[in-house]
Design an enzyme around this catalytic site. Structure first.
Site, PDB file in Angstrom:
ATOM      1  N   HIS A 117       0.839  -1.198   0.000  1.00 20.28           N
ATOM      2  CA  HIS A 117       0.000   0.000   0.000  1.00 20.28           C
ATOM      3  C   HIS A 117       0.871   1.243   0.000  1.00 20.28           C
ATOM      4  O   HIS A 117       1.883   1.305   0.700  1.00 20.28           O
ATOM      5  CB  HIS A 117      -0.899   0.035   1.240  1.00 20.28           C
ATOM      6  CG  HIS A 117      -2.098  -0.857   1.130  1.00 20.28           C
ATOM      7  ND1 HIS A 117      -3.254  -0.635   1.838  1.00 20.28           N
ATOM      8  CD2 HIS A 117      -2.325  -1.962   0.399  1.00 20.28           C
ATOM      9  CE1 HIS A 117      -4.147  -1.562   1.544  1.00 20.28           C
ATOM     10  NE2 HIS A 117      -3.593  -2.387   0.678  1.00 20.28           N
ATOM     11  N   GLU A 163      -6.385  -0.834  -5.967  1.00 18.71           N
ATOM     12  CA  GLU A 163      -7.361  -0.007  -5.260  1.00 18.71           C
ATOM     13  C   GLU A 163      -7.049   1.451  -5.551  1.00 18.71           C
ATOM     14  O   GLU A 163      -5.883   1.859  -5.580  1.00 18.71           O
ATOM     15  CB  GLU A 163      -7.270  -0.264  -3.747  1.00 18.71           C
ATOM     16  CG  GLU A 163      -7.654  -1.684  -3.361  1.00 18.71           C
ATOM     17  CD  GLU A 163      -7.207  -2.028  -1.947  1.00 18.71           C
ATOM     18  OE1 GLU A 163      -6.229  -1.423  -1.455  1.00 18.71           O
ATOM     19  OE2 GLU A 163      -7.842  -2.902  -1.343  1.00 18.71           O
TER      20      GLU A 163
END
Length: 335
Positions: free
Chosen positions: A41, A110
């Site tokens: 991330h 994402e």
């Protein structure tokens, strides 16, 4: 070919700073876990006490401090902030440094990790899937050929060579939450990744049949594909503590439509505050035999690689408790 059961630990890079996360991963190997999978991330699910160490650098550090455990990403997006040729270069180097121990887990991504970083409009699922399919094919080509020419729909490579290719190929795992990605994993990948807590019918009736269909369409043995699932487990001898631990991961219980266009960890954190029952995504227990019964349905479906994601702040406590009370019971069920 039937694969033996492997049991791993999910390194929550969104929850811990890099050095602390590294220490936990080293401990996981010492306690007998088979694998460590780290999230990739750029931004975490929450701003308050959030973390997001760079996964590729962290994997190299873990490789130097361990000798046996498999190390993989769950999952990295090789299509936007990373060009697939750069991913091929990075993981070829990791595979050369730590032969037979590196795995590349990939997914469609994402928006929170891509949009703020490169300033794009987040594409629809169809484009993201097509990008992933092309990226995996290009990465595999760069790992097996020299002077690669590639003029694809999304990526162009002109005479590129990855000079340090690992002697043992790096396996590619594809993350899937729907049938199209599961079929792609069956056609192209060495492994398949999904997450627990979404209803057994999704795995039984949709994902695993699609994986098999993709493998058969690609003339591959479905039983040779590692079927990995991240099991979200809140296990502690104190049930109240196990339940409370799930609160920090409340965002996971948000509906998908409430997350897809969120690009700011502060906004995601605020939305997560509205979740009243974050424990619904987790297997919560304070008793080992009961907990094994919660896990058994996933084994019965044919998953070959269980990776345990625990929500608590004291991961050392979890790793030890699980290694003592749960893992031996699971290995006795299926060596």
């Amino acid at each position: 070919m039937s694969l033996s059961l492997r049991l791993g630990w999910k390194a929550s890079a969104e929850q811990f700073p890099p050095r602390q996360l590294l220490d936990y991963a080293i401990e996981a190997e010492q306690l007998g876990y088979d694998s460590v999978w780290v999230s990739d991330h750029y931004q975490p699910w929450r701003h308050t006490d959030g973390h997001a160490p760079f996964s590729i650098a962290w994997m190299a550090a873990l490789g130097e401090r361990t000798r046996r455990v498999q190390i993989g990403t769950s999952v990295l997006t090789p299509t936007f902030r990373y060009h697939p040729a750069v991913v091929a270069h990075a993981f070829a180097t990791l595979g050369s440094l730590y032969p037979g121990r590196i795995a590349l887990g990939v997914g469609t991504g994402e928006s929170m990790n891509e949009v703020p970083v490169i300033g794009i409009e987040w594409p629809d699922q169809r484009e993201r899937f097509r990008r992933l399919s092309e990226a995996v094919k290009l990465i595999k080509k760069l790992w097996t050929e020299d002077f690669v020419e590639w003029a694809g729909e999304y990526y162009q490579v002109k005479g590129a060579t990855v000079y340090d290719k690992p002697e043992q190929p790096v396996p590619i795992y594809i993350g899937a939450s729907g049938p199209a990605a599961a079929k792609l994993a069956g056609r192209l990948a060495d492994g398949f990744i999904c997450t627990s807590g979404k209803g057994m019918e999704l795995y039984r009736d949709v994902l695993l049949p699609a994986l098999r269909e993709g493998a058969e369409a690609g003339h591959r043995d479905p039983e040779g594909i590692d079927r990995m699932i991240e099991l979200k487990v809140a296990y502690d001898t104190d049930r109240a503590r196990a339940l409370a631990d799930t609160r920090i991961w409340a965002a996971l219980a948000l509906p998908a439509e409430d997350k897809v266009d969120v690009h700011n960890p502060r906004e995601m954190e605020e939305r997560a505050k509205q979740v009243r029952d974050p424990e619904r995504r987790w297997l919560v227990s304070d008793e080992p035999d009961q907990h094994v019964e919660q896990i058994k349905p996933y084994l019965e479906l044919g998953f070959t690689h269980l990776v345990f994601h625990a929500p608590g702040d004291d991961q050392s406590r979890f790793l030890k408790l699980y290694a003592e009370q749960v893992i031996p019971r699971l290995r006795a069920l299926r060596p």
